[in-house]
Design an enzyme around this catalytic site. Structure first.
Site, PDB file in Angstrom:
ATOM      1  N   THR A  13       8.442  35.173   6.524  1.00  0.00           N
ATOM      2  CA  THR A  13       8.208  34.194   5.840  1.00  0.00           C
ATOM      3  C   THR A  13       9.532  35.253   3.996  1.00  0.00           C
ATOM      4  O   THR A  13      10.012  35.669   5.038  1.00  0.00           O
ATOM      5  CB  THR A  13       7.419  34.534   4.498  1.00  0.00           C
ATOM      6  N   SER A 141       9.066  49.263   2.195  1.00  0.00           N
ATOM      7  CA  SER A 141      10.065  49.459   0.985  1.00  0.00           C
ATOM      8  C   SER A 141       9.429  51.531   0.955  1.00  0.00           C
ATOM      9  O   SER A 141       8.781  51.967   0.728  1.00  0.00           O
ATOM     10  CB  SER A 141       9.843  48.406  -0.306  1.00  0.00           C
ATOM     11  N   TYR A 154       5.700  47.541  -8.775  1.00  0.00           N
ATOM     12  CA  TYR A 154       6.580  47.048  -7.388  1.00  0.00           C
ATOM     13  C   TYR A 154       6.286  47.971  -5.713  1.00  0.00           C
ATOM     14  O   TYR A 154       6.154  47.812  -5.152  1.00  0.00           O
ATOM     15  CB  TYR A 154       8.480  47.470  -7.321  1.00  0.00           C
TER      16      TYR A 154
END
Length: 264
Positions: A13, A141, A154
């Site tokens: 994606t 991350s 985030y």
């Protein structure tokens, strides 16, 4: 080590640029039949031209869809009902002071970064489980472990992603389907470089100097001394998608340049 993904299908994606594009290139080079998604026909077509530059495996194809929405995920699933390898790369980020992050921003961050992967994994994992082979990856991350003060929402979304991956790995235990997260550190993507350029302009310095200052000021524990390239992150993704990685599941695999202060 020779990674062979012949006769395997893969979906990546948000693969029109950056890490997603590099992963799509790497998977196709390993022999997989690759599908990418993107939000515009123009960006998808431009990415496919790059991915398909090399002859060999079947050419990659694209679907214009945004799995950050329920409708977009349904469009993508309808276009590609089954895949062997799912790489949930879609994600957004942005520096916002904590006290200025309103409910709508929190909801958008979780919808795109977390629920997009939930929707696709919920569908594709069933077919993988029935066939006895599959690879599901979430591109997380290092911010999931080092929640950044400048974008708490985030980091929280990425931490939730790792919880999701670990839980799904347990659901699929013993099925031949592995589920893992990959944790890049600062990477030379188009978005990151645009941010560095803006910060460099504000300070009146060059972009390379700004990269070094950013690492010193925001990621001082880093050991690499530079931003990684998308291809370096993609190398981990391609390996995790391979038959050789069959014993790696439920793991958070760091490509963070040593930023995370942990030996575990």
């Amino acid at each position: 080590m020779q990674i062979n993904l012949d006769n395997r299908t893969a979906l990546v994606t948000a693969a029109t640029k950056g890490i997603g594009l590099a992963i799509a290139v790497g998977l196709r080079q390993a022999g997989a039949t690759v599908t990418i998604s993107g939000r515009s026909a123009q960006s998808v077509e431009a990415a496919l031209q790059q991915i398909n530059q090399q002859p060999g495996p079947p050419p990659a194809t694209g679907v214009v869809a945004d799995p950050g929405t329920a409708e977009g995920a349904a469009t993508l699933i309808a276009a590609r009902p089954e895949v062997d390898i799912l790489v949930n790369n879609l994600g957004i980020y942005g520096a916002v002071p904590f006290f200025e992050i309103d409910d709508a921003q929190w909801q958008t961050m979780m919808e795109v970064n977390l629920l997009s992967g939930v929707r696709l994994a919920r569908h594709y994992a069933r077919g993988m489980q029935q066939r006895g082979w599959g690879r599901i990856q979430f591109i997380s991350s290092e911010s999931a472990l080092n929640i950044p003060a400048e974008m708490v929402h985030y980091g929280v979304s990425k931490a939730a992603m790792q919880g999701l991956a670990r839980g799904l790995a347990k659901v699929l235990a013993g099925s031949g389907v592995t589920v893992n997260t990959i944790l890049p550190g600062p990477t030379r993507t188009e978005g990151a470089m645009a941010m560095m350029a803006a910060m460099a302009a504000e300070r009146g310095i060059g972009i390379e100097q700004m990269e070094q200052r950013f690492l010193q000021e925001n990621r001082p524990s880093g050991l690499l001394g530079r931003f990684a390239t998308p291809e370096e992150v993609a190398a981990m993704s391609v390996y995790v998608a391979s038959p050789q990685a069959s014993a790696t599941t439920g793991a958070a695999l760091r490509v963070d340049g040593g930023i995370v202060e942990s030996i575990a």
